[in-house]
Design an enzyme around this catalytic site. Structure first.
Site, PDB file in Angstrom:
ATOM      1  N   GLU A  55       0.827  -1.201   0.000  1.00  0.00           N
ATOM      2  CA  GLU A  55       0.000   0.000   0.000  1.00  0.00           C
ATOM      3  C   GLU A  55       0.868   1.260   0.000  1.00  0.00           C
ATOM      4  O   GLU A  55       0.563   2.241  -0.684  1.00  0.00           O
ATOM      5  CB  GLU A  55      -0.924   0.020   1.222  1.00  0.00           C
TER       6      GLU A  55
ATOM      7  N   THR B  77      18.133 -40.081  -0.546  1.00  0.00           N
ATOM      8  CA  THR B  77      18.422 -39.295  -1.743  1.00  0.00           C
ATOM      9  C   THR B  77      19.855 -38.780  -1.712  1.00  0.00           C
ATOM     10  O   THR B  77      20.556 -38.793  -2.730  1.00  0.00           O
ATOM     11  CB  THR B  77      17.438 -38.115  -1.856  1.00  0.00           C
TER      12      THR B  77
ATOM     13  N   SER C 277      17.967 -39.370  10.362  1.00  0.00           N
ATOM     14  CA  SER C 277      17.849 -39.720  11.783  1.00  0.00           C
ATOM     15  C   SER C 277      19.134 -40.294  12.360  1.00  0.00           C
ATOM     16  O   SER C 277      19.480 -40.042  13.516  1.00  0.00           O
ATOM     17  CB  SER C 277      16.706 -40.711  11.992  1.00  0.00           C
TER      18      SER C 277
ATOM     19  N   LEU D  21      10.345 -40.770   2.248  1.00  0.00           N
ATOM     20  CA  LEU D  21      10.087 -39.514   2.950  1.00  0.00           C
ATOM     21  C   LEU D  21       8.797 -38.881   2.453  1.00  0.00           C
ATOM     22  O   LEU D  21       7.986 -38.384   3.245  1.00  0.00           O
ATOM     23  CB  LEU D  21      11.258 -38.555   2.767  1.00  0.00           C
TER      24      LEU D  21
END
Length: 455
Positions: free
Chosen positions: A119, A262, A320, A388
């Site tokens: 604005e 991955t 993990s 995942l």
């Protein structure tokens, strides 16, 4: 109390007058948009104030608060998209201001956290022409002093006669701007192109409403749904055009998340290449489509400043057991990296770690998203493998799916999605298509959770 958007023209009587402190942290939020605000979706509409998105502005509407209103709000939504990827942890907002004669006097968008709001940018361009005019804003004007002053004060000082906003602000610290404007004699309406404005600002709205980042899961697959061949090879299933499009989507995100599988299999960089620049809405149009040619000098300066302030997305490895190799490319220093490990794991890994609770099926993903939000992450781009991805889908943590489908067949190999908690067709995860387009020779499909009955 604000009125839902109306098509009828208003009578004259009714027109009364940052730098990231540590790896993975985003710039401090404007207090108006601070993280940690509880919200129930739909709050602040009040009795009788519920609206349907895009309410009553279909083709053939001709004047004032009808077709032209919708056109100006569409432009505001278009402008808002220029802030995607550079405003976090604040929202993206666009604004169009008309003078008292209905001519466009100013335009603006919020370009970066700590910078002027949409604005204010639009009002600077409009100057005195704003007096007696109309403002179209994609998000309810803020009524709170943070790193900048309340937009309500700026609008009132400019003498606007009418303000139309698309989406109520769900942050209780900043909401109420519409009510304040109305109390000072400004005609206020909301709900126009609400669905479109919600879509462009989905990441921030999800963050405020649900208390976690918005998650986009991206995958690439063949026509038969294979993301890798039987021998595990997976690179270049899709075309260079599709891969470049993925980098654009990465650049629009605050964090890129992948699993340890991955990382071990592909050793990805997980960066946005070329380096992060002001992206578009991740779907179509925006700066890359030439829209920037329609921006005035002030907005071009905002874009340039946003580029100077841009930081690469945080790279997050869900690991993990802390198996990330010390020489993995994701730890190369090209962008900040966070490795999420189980809180019971002992490791000598020299990387920034997030220790999270471990559940029978892996790391606590809710805790991961909470930690990312604490760091100012509003949008997550999930690029992990099928395991995942399955965990995120199973736990209802995917807000958008972007699938790249190559015109090819493998017949065997790894599926794009692992176990997602579905044992019978009654438990299917339903989505609604939002966009379908060709990217080079490939097909890009974008969908959000929902029942196909919505179509």
């Amino acid at each position: 109390m604000d009125e839902p958007f109306r098509d009828d023209p208003l009578s004259d009587e009714r027109r009364t007058a940052d730098e990231r402190p540590a790896a993975g942290e985003r710039p401090a939020a404007d207090e108006r948009h601070a993280a940690g605000q509880e919200h129930v979706a739909g709050q602040r509409h009040g009795p009788g104030q519920e609206h349907s998105a895009g309410q009553r502005h279909g083709p053939g509407q001709e004047h004032g608060a009808g077709g032209r209103d919708a056109g100006h709000m569409a432009r505001a939504v278009e402008l808002a998209a220029f802030g995607l990827g550079t405003t976090s942890p604040n929202p993206v907002v666009g604004c169009v201001i008309l003078d008292a004669h209905g001519e466009v006097a100013g335009e603006g968008f919020h370009a970066y956290a700590g910078g002027p709001h949409a604005e204010v940018v639009a009002l600077r361009t409009a100057g005195e022409r704003a007096r007696g005019g109309t403002a179209y804003v994609t998000l309810e004007p803020c009524d709170h002093t943070g790193s900048t002053g309340p937009c309500t004060e700026a609008l009132l000082a400019a003498g606007l006669a009418r303000v139309v906003y698309a989406v109520p602000d769900p942050n209780p610290l900043a909401a109420g701007g519409g009510e304040r404007l109305r109390a000072h004699g400004v005609e206020v309406a909301h709900g126009l192109l609400g669905e479109e404005a919600e879509r462009v600002n989905a990441a921030w709205l999800t963050s405020v409403r649900l208390g976690r980042p918005h998650v986009t899961w991206k995958f690439a697959a063949t026509l038969d749904g294979r993301s890798a061949a039987a021998d595990g090879t997976s690179k270049w299933i899709t075309s260079p055009q599709a891969r470049q499009d993925v980098h654009r989507l990465r650049a629009a995100s605050d964090a890129i998340v992948a699993g340890i599988g991955t990382v071990l299999a592909d050793d990805p960089l997980l960066t946005a290449r070329p380096a992060k620049a002001v992206p578009d809405d991740g779907l179509a149009g925006g700066p890359e489509s030439g829209l920037a040619g329609g921006l005035d000098g002030a907005m071009r300066e905002q874009l340039a400043e946003a580029r100077r302030r841009a930081r690469p997305p945080l790279r997050v490895v869900v690991d993990s057991g802390a198996r990330t190799p010390a020489g993995a490319r994701v730890l190369d220093g090209a962008a900040p990296t966070l490795v999420a490990i189980a809180d019971t794991t002992r490791t000598g890994l020299t990387a920034e770690l997030a220790r999270l609770p471990y559940r029978p099926d892996g790391l606590d993903l809710h805790a991961l998203l909470t930690e990312l939000r604490r760091r100012g992450v509003v949008s997550v781009f999930l690029e992990g493998g099928p395991t995942l991805a399955g965990s995120f889908v199973r736990q209802g943590l995917v807000d958008r799916v972007v699938a790249y489908v190559a015109p090819a067949l493998l017949g065997s190999g790894r599926a794009a999605l692992g176990q997602a908690g579905v044992s019978t067709i009654a438990g299917i995860h339903s989505f609604v298509f939002e966009e379908v387009s060709m990217i080079g020779p490939d097909l890009r499909l974008t969908a959000r959770p929902g029942s196909p009955k919505e179509k």
